[in-house]
Design a protein around this motif. Sequence first.
Motif, mmCIF file in Angstrom:
data_model
loop_
_atom_site.group_PDB
_atom_site.id
_atom_site.type_symbol
_atom_site.label_atom_id
_atom_site.label_comp_id
_atom_site.label_asym_id
_atom_site.label_seq_id
_atom_site.Cartn_x
_atom_site.Cartn_y
_atom_site.Cartn_z
ATOM 1 N N GLU A 245 -8.386 13.246 14.582
ATOM 2 C CA GLU A 245 -8.287 11.809 14.606
ATOM 3 C C GLU A 245 -8.315 11.224 13.188
ATOM 4 O OE1 GLU A 245 -10.892 8.277 16.410
ATOM 5 O OE2 GLU A 245 -10.354 9.862 17.823
ATOM 6 N N GLU A 246 -9.171 11.787 12.345
ATOM 7 C CA GLU A 246 -9.265 11.319 10.955
ATOM 8 C C GLU A 246 -7.940 11.511 10.213
ATOM 9 O OE1 GLU A 246 -11.972 12.476 7.077
ATOM 10 O OE2 GLU A 246 -12.784 12.831 9.075
ATOM 11 N N ILE A 247 -7.308 12.650 10.421
ATOM 12 C CA ILE A 247 -6.020 12.932 9.774
ATOM 13 C C ILE A 247 -4.943 11.993 10.295
ATOM 14 C CG2 ILE A 247 -4.164 14.662 9.581
ATOM 15 C CD1 ILE A 247 -6.469 15.216 7.705
ATOM 16 N N ILE A 248 -4.943 11.744 11.592
ATOM 17 C CA ILE A 248 -3.954 10.843 12.186
ATOM 18 C C ILE A 248 -4.105 9.447 11.595
ATOM 19 C CG2 ILE A 248 -3.249 9.698 14.338
ATOM 20 C CD1 ILE A 248 -3.978 12.371 15.757
ATOM 21 N N GLU A 249 -5.327 8.976 11.478
ATOM 22 C CA GLU A 249 -5.571 7.651 10.901
ATOM 23 C C GLU A 249 -5.113 7.577 9.446
ATOM 24 O OE1 GLU A 249 -9.670 6.678 11.513
ATOM 25 O OE2 GLU A 249 -9.450 6.657 13.697
ATOM 26 N N LEU A 250 -5.393 8.624 8.683
ATOM 27 C CA LEU A 250 -4.961 8.656 7.286
ATOM 28 C C LEU A 250 -3.440 8.669 7.204
ATOM 29 C CD1 LEU A 250 -5.540 8.813 4.270
ATOM 30 C CD2 LEU A 250 -5.822 11.306 4.530
ATOM 31 N N ALA A 251 -2.794 9.470 8.020
ATOM 32 C CA ALA A 251 -1.327 9.538 8.020
ATOM 33 C C ALA A 251 -0.714 8.188 8.386
ATOM 34 C CB ALA A 251 -0.848 10.618 8.982
ATOM 35 N N GLN A 252 -1.279 7.529 9.371
ATOM 36 C CA GLN A 252 -0.772 6.215 9.764
ATOM 37 C C GLN A 252 -0.962 5.193 8.652
ATOM 38 O OE1 GLN A 252 -2.935 5.702 13.445
ATOM 39 N NE2 GLN A 252 -1.243 6.517 14.667
ATOM 40 N N SER A 253 -2.071 5.282 7.967
ATOM 41 C CA SER A 253 -2.335 4.381 6.852
ATOM 42 C C SER A 253 -1.332 4.593 5.714
ATOM 43 C CB SER A 253 -3.759 4.604 6.350
ATOM 44 O OG SER A 253 -3.982 3.934 5.145
ATOM 45 N N ILE A 254 -1.072 5.846 5.408
ATOM 46 C CA ILE A 254 -0.157 6.185 4.312
ATOM 47 C C ILE A 254 1.273 5.786 4.641
ATOM 48 C CG2 ILE A 254 0.886 8.115 3.028
ATOM 49 C CD1 ILE A 254 -1.859 9.559 3.382
ATOM 50 N N THR A 255 1.679 5.967 5.885
ATOM 51 C CA THR A 255 3.081 5.769 6.261
ATOM 52 C C THR A 255 3.378 4.391 6.840
ATOM 53 O OG1 THR A 255 2.722 6.743 8.454
ATOM 54 C CG2 THR A 255 3.419 8.235 6.671
ATOM 55 N N GLN A 256 2.376 3.536 6.863
ATOM 56 C CA GLN A 256 2.570 2.196 7.412
ATOM 57 C C GLN A 256 3.697 1.479 6.664
ATOM 58 O OE1 GLN A 256 -0.923 -0.243 7.204
ATOM 59 N NE2 GLN A 256 -0.161 -1.669 8.714
ATOM 60 N N GLY A 257 4.628 0.933 7.415
ATOM 61 C CA GLY A 257 5.738 0.191 6.821
ATOM 62 C C GLY A 257 6.974 1.027 6.550
ATOM 63 N N PHE A 258 6.867 2.336 6.643
ATOM 64 C CA PHE A 258 8.025 3.201 6.445
ATOM 65 C C PHE A 258 8.664 3.508 7.794
ATOM 66 C CE2 PHE A 258 5.332 4.002 2.758
ATOM 67 C CZ PHE A 258 6.240 3.784 1.729
ATOM 68 N N GLN A 259 9.989 3.616 7.808
ATOM 69 C CA GLN A 259 10.711 3.769 9.064
ATOM 70 C C GLN A 259 11.171 5.196 9.341
ATOM 71 O OE1 GLN A 259 10.894 1.192 11.244
ATOM 72 N NE2 GLN A 259 9.616 0.145 9.735
ATOM 73 N N THR A 260 11.823 5.807 8.380
ATOM 74 C CA THR A 260 12.429 7.116 8.633
ATOM 75 C C THR A 260 11.439 8.241 8.343
ATOM 76 O OG1 THR A 260 13.270 7.424 6.382
ATOM 77 C CG2 THR A 260 14.683 6.188 7.921
#
Length: 73
Positions: free
Chosen positions: A1-16
Amino acid sequence: EEIIELAQSITQGFQTDFEKTKAIHDWVATNISYDVDAYFSGTYVSKSWDALTVPRQKKAICFGYSNLTAALN
């Protein structure tokens, strides 16, 4: 869950997928230092380089970089 949250934070706003992967690469390269001391002293063998430990310690060797990047992707 921690990794998923970090990944979502990093990739927020990117589409592809390309944009997201580049954002993850750039984050890892900017936020994780290479653990030169562990590498040259040989203590890297006894350390944990898993995807959860690396962002907490903010340093790794190659194995840690790849584990974190793979988990974030």
